[in-house]
Write a protein that holds these residues in place. Structure first.
Motif, PDB file in Angstrom:
ATOM      1  N   GLU A  22      22.392  42.522  39.956  1.00 16.64           N
ATOM      2  CA  GLU A  22      22.470  41.158  39.421  1.00 16.64           C
ATOM      3  C   GLU A  22      23.881  40.592  39.578  1.00 16.64           C
ATOM      4  OE1 GLU A  22      19.115  41.116  35.880  1.00 16.64           O
ATOM      5  OE2 GLU A  22      21.030  42.121  35.512  1.00 16.64           O
ATOM      6  N   MET A  23      24.887  41.446  39.385  1.00 14.71           N
ATOM      7  CA  MET A  23      26.265  40.999  39.552  1.00 14.71           C
ATOM      8  C   MET A  23      26.529  40.639  41.012  1.00 14.71           C
ATOM      9  SD  MET A  23      29.840  42.860  38.471  1.00 14.71           S
ATOM     10  CE  MET A  23      29.714  42.409  36.735  1.00 14.71           C
ATOM     11  N   ALA A  24      26.031  41.459  41.939  1.00 16.88           N
ATOM     12  CA  ALA A  24      26.215  41.174  43.359  1.00 16.88           C
ATOM     13  C   ALA A  24      25.527  39.870  43.742  1.00 16.88           C
ATOM     14  CB  ALA A  24      25.658  42.341  44.191  1.00 16.88           C
ATOM     15  N   LYS A  25      24.367  39.636  43.161  1.00 19.20           N
ATOM     16  CA  LYS A  25      23.634  38.398  43.424  1.00 19.20           C
ATOM     17  C   LYS A  25      24.411  37.200  42.909  1.00 19.20           C
ATOM     18  CE  LYS A  25      19.102  36.239  42.704  1.00 19.20           C
ATOM     19  NZ  LYS A  25      17.765  36.392  42.055  1.00 19.20           N
ATOM     20  N   PHE A  26      25.028  37.367  41.728  1.00 18.33           N
ATOM     21  CA  PHE A  26      25.839  36.282  41.149  1.00 18.33           C
ATOM     22  C   PHE A  26      27.030  35.958  42.054  1.00 18.33           C
ATOM     23  CE2 PHE A  26      29.419  34.785  38.664  1.00 18.33           C
ATOM     24  CZ  PHE A  26      28.865  33.770  37.903  1.00 18.33           C
ATOM     25  N   ILE A  27      27.722  37.018  42.550  1.00 15.61           N
ATOM     26  CA  ILE A  27      28.878  36.790  43.428  1.00 15.61           C
ATOM     27  C   ILE A  27      28.438  36.103  44.717  1.00 15.61           C
ATOM     28  CG2 ILE A  27      30.665  37.951  44.797  1.00 15.61           C
ATOM     29  CD1 ILE A  27      30.761  40.103  42.626  1.00 15.61           C
ATOM     30  N   ARG A  38      30.513  24.491  45.340  1.00 13.51           N
ATOM     31  CA  ARG A  38      29.913  25.799  45.104  1.00 13.51           C
ATOM     32  C   ARG A  38      28.559  25.616  44.421  1.00 13.51           C
ATOM     33  NH1 ARG A  38      33.194  29.905  46.297  1.00 13.51           N
ATOM     34  NH2 ARG A  38      35.447  29.608  46.199  1.00 13.51           N
ATOM     35  N   GLU A  39      27.672  26.552  44.688  1.00 12.89           N
ATOM     36  CA  GLU A  39      26.353  26.517  44.070  1.00 12.89           C
ATOM     37  C   GLU A  39      26.459  26.707  42.552  1.00 12.89           C
ATOM     38  OE1 GLU A  39      22.639  26.566  45.514  1.00 12.89           O
ATOM     39  OE2 GLU A  39      24.091  25.025  46.090  1.00 12.89           O
ATOM     40  N   ILE A  40      27.444  27.542  42.140  1.00 10.76           N
ATOM     41  CA  ILE A  40      27.617  27.798  40.710  1.00 10.76           C
ATOM     42  C   ILE A  40      28.769  26.961  40.188  1.00 10.76           C
ATOM     43  CG2 ILE A  40      28.243  29.560  38.992  1.00 10.76           C
ATOM     44  CD1 ILE A  40      26.881  31.619  40.697  1.00 10.76           C
ATOM     45  N   GLU A  41      28.503  26.120  39.219  1.00 13.22           N
ATOM     46  CA  GLU A  41      29.530  25.312  38.584  1.00 13.22           C
ATOM     47  C   GLU A  41      30.182  26.120  37.460  1.00 13.22           C
ATOM     48  OE1 GLU A  41      30.547  22.355  39.510  1.00 13.22           O
ATOM     49  OE2 GLU A  41      29.123  22.359  41.178  1.00 13.22           O
ATOM     50  N   PRO A  42      31.405  25.729  37.027  1.00 13.78           N
ATOM     51  CA  PRO A  42      32.028  26.441  35.901  1.00 13.78           C
ATOM     52  C   PRO A  42      31.105  26.451  34.689  1.00 13.78           C
ATOM     53  CG  PRO A  42      33.584  24.917  36.923  1.00 13.78           C
ATOM     54  CD  PRO A  42      32.244  24.631  37.542  1.00 13.78           C
ATOM     55  N   ASP A  43      30.737  27.625  34.234  1.00 12.20           N
ATOM     56  CA  ASP A  43      29.811  27.711  33.105  1.00 12.20           C
ATOM     57  C   ASP A  43      30.273  28.747  32.077  1.00 12.20           C
ATOM     58  OD1 ASP A  43      29.484  29.999  34.503  1.00 12.20           O
ATOM     59  OD2 ASP A  43      27.333  29.807  34.818  1.00 12.20           O
ATOM     60  N   TYR A  44      31.570  29.118  32.160  1.00 13.14           N
ATOM     61  CA  TYR A  44      32.138  30.081  31.214  1.00 13.14           C
ATOM     62  C   TYR A  44      31.376  31.407  31.219  1.00 13.14           C
ATOM     63  CZ  TYR A  44      34.623  25.993  29.597  1.00 13.14           C
ATOM     64  OH  TYR A  44      35.407  24.868  29.547  1.00 13.14           O
ATOM     65  N   THR A  45      30.858  31.790  32.384  1.00 10.49           N
ATOM     66  CA  THR A  45      30.087  33.020  32.476  1.00 10.49           C
ATOM     67  C   THR A  45      31.014  34.236  32.535  1.00 10.49           C
ATOM     68  OG1 THR A  45      28.279  31.932  33.627  1.00 10.49           O
ATOM     69  CG2 THR A  45      28.434  34.311  33.868  1.00 10.49           C
ATOM     70  N   CYS A  46      30.759  35.211  31.668  1.00  4.42           N
ATOM     71  CA  CYS A  46      31.486  36.475  31.673  1.00  4.42           C
ATOM     72  C   CYS A  46      30.458  37.591  31.815  1.00  4.42           C
ATOM     73  CB  CYS A  46      32.275  36.675  30.386  1.00  4.42           C
ATOM     74  SG  CYS A  46      33.572  35.437  30.145  1.00  4.42           S
ATOM     75  N   LEU A  47      30.593  38.377  32.878  1.00  2.00           N
ATOM     76  CA  LEU A  47      29.631  39.442  33.150  1.00  2.00           C
ATOM     77  C   LEU A  47      30.318  40.799  33.181  1.00  2.00           C
ATOM     78  CD1 LEU A  47      27.753  37.825  36.200  1.00  2.00           C
ATOM     79  CD2 LEU A  47      27.153  37.619  33.780  1.00  2.00           C
ATOM     80  N   TRP A  58      33.136  50.571  35.476  1.00  2.00           N
ATOM     81  CA  TRP A  58      32.772  49.274  34.897  1.00  2.00           C
ATOM     82  C   TRP A  58      33.465  48.138  35.637  1.00  2.00           C
ATOM     83  CZ3 TRP A  58      29.089  48.319  31.316  1.00  2.00           C
ATOM     84  CH2 TRP A  58      28.566  49.421  30.629  1.00  2.00           C
ATOM     85  N   THR A  59      32.694  47.094  35.943  1.00  2.00           N
ATOM     86  CA  THR A  59      33.223  45.901  36.606  1.00  2.00           C
ATOM     87  C   THR A  59      33.002  44.696  35.713  1.00  2.00           C
ATOM     88  OG1 THR A  59      32.702  46.828  38.781  1.00  2.00           O
ATOM     89  CG2 THR A  59      33.106  44.452  38.671  1.00  2.00           C
ATOM     90  N   ALA A  60      34.010  43.833  35.649  1.00  2.00           N
ATOM     91  CA  ALA A  60      33.906  42.616  34.847  1.00  2.00           C
ATOM     92  C   ALA A  60      34.180  41.406  35.715  1.00  2.00           C
ATOM     93  CB  ALA A  60      34.882  42.658  33.678  1.00  2.00           C
ATOM     94  N   ILE A  61      33.450  40.329  35.443  1.00  2.00           N
ATOM     95  CA  ILE A  61      33.648  39.053  36.129  1.00  2.00           C
ATOM     96  C   ILE A  61      33.925  37.981  35.078  1.00  2.00           C
ATOM     97  CG2 ILE A  61      32.500  37.186  37.400  1.00  2.00           C
ATOM     98  CD1 ILE A  61      31.089  39.216  39.065  1.00  2.00           C
ATOM     99  N   ASP A  62      34.992  37.236  35.308  1.00  2.00           N
ATOM    100  CA  ASP A  62      35.314  36.095  34.446  1.00  2.00           C
ATOM    101  C   ASP A  62      35.232  34.832  35.309  1.00  2.00           C
ATOM    102  OD1 ASP A  62      36.360  34.152  32.822  1.00  2.00           O
ATOM    103  OD2 ASP A  62      37.912  35.451  31.977  1.00  2.00           O
ATOM    104  N   ASN A  63      34.202  34.046  35.085  1.00  2.00           N
ATOM    105  CA  ASN A  63      34.003  32.842  35.890  1.00  2.00           C
ATOM    106  C   ASN A  63      34.201  31.565  35.069  1.00  2.00           C
ATOM    107  OD1 ASN A  63      33.309  31.801  38.532  1.00  2.00           O
ATOM    108  ND2 ASN A  63      31.431  31.006  37.602  1.00  2.00           N
ATOM    109  N   ARG A  64      35.022  31.650  34.027  1.00  2.00           N
ATOM    110  CA  ARG A  64      35.187  30.479  33.172  1.00  2.00           C
ATOM    111  C   ARG A  64      35.899  29.327  33.868  1.00  2.00           C
ATOM    112  NH1 ARG A  64      37.292  33.541  27.814  1.00  2.00           N
ATOM    113  NH2 ARG A  64      38.156  34.903  29.423  1.00  2.00           N
TER     114      ARG A  64
END
Length: 233
Positions: A22-27, A38-47, A58-64
């Motif tokens: 799911e994380m790879a799909k998000f990236i 970009r297809e993904i707009e800023p949505d404060y997503t933290c994964l 463990w991998t973390a993504i900060d897309n805020r």
């Protein structure tokens, strides 16, 4: 990759724990562009996601900020902490812990010397070596161990037998009688004989302080007990 923004993890904001897929799909989705956006707009997503690597599972993504900042961590707690703290850099933290561990193993004398050199980088470092370190002239060099250090003023003069001796300012003031006998010019010695104790003491102190003293870091070196062999029983 360090974060470059000034947005803090807000009270009540949550992260989403997802699978690696799911994380790879998000990236992949984040990397896509349509009409220059970009297809993904800023949505404060933290994964966060647990992967299959042993070193950093463990991998973390900060897309805020829609920059998809990504870091790998050893524990889930570190990943969450990174999301919650803007200035946290896992690599800097690792180096900080490493240095703290190294400093914990250093001897107090070493720590003091490092502190003095850091505070006085412009000063020369000279060694005062215990005579026990060099017992005879059978070798060209000898090993010693640093047991202490300080910042003081030094000056070198001749002794009665024509040898050179380096004094510290403090030693000269304390042992002023010997210092004057060995180093004072004859006219000063004659003048001191005509003065009372108080005036003589004042004149000696003034003369000593006017000598060309040089400020330096003094390292005290003694017999290297830490590397000496154990005595035979």
């Amino acid at each position: 990759m360090s974060k470059k923004y000034n947005i803090y993890f807000k009270e009540g904001e949550d992260y989403h724990e997802v699978t690696v897929e799911e994380m790879a799909k998000f990236i992949g989705k984040w990397a896509e562009f349509k009409n220059g956006k970009r297809e993904i707009e800023p949505d404060y997503t933290c994964l966060i996601a647990k992967n299959k690597t042993d070193d950093f599972p463990w991998t973390a993504i900060d897309n805020r900020t829609n920059d998809c900042w990504t870091e790998a961590f050893k524990t889930k707690e570190e990943a969450i902490y990174w999301l919650q703290n803007e200035n946290y850099d896992p690599y800097e933290e690792k180096e900080r812990k490493k240095m703290k561990k190294v400093e914990g193993k250093r001897e107090p004398a070493t720590l003091k010397l490092l502190k003095l050199t850091e505070e006085n980088p412009e000063l020369p470092i000279i060694a005062e070596v215990n005579s026990d370190v060099v017992e005879d002239d059978c070798c060209m060099s000898w090993f010693g161990e640093v047991i202490g250090s300080c910042v003081d003023y030094v000056w070198t003069g001749k002794t009665f037998d024509g040898m050179y001796r380096t004094w510290t300012l403090n030693e000269a003031l304390i042992e002023r009688g010997s210092f004057v006998k060995e180093n004072a010019p004859e006219p000063l010695k004659q003048r001191l004989k005509k003065l009372n104790y108080a005036d003589s003491d004042k004149a000696v102190t003034q003369w000593i302080k006017l000598l060309p003293w040089k400020k330096a870091i003094i390292v005290y070196v003694d017999v290297p007990d830490s590397i000496s062999p154990e005595p035979e029983i």
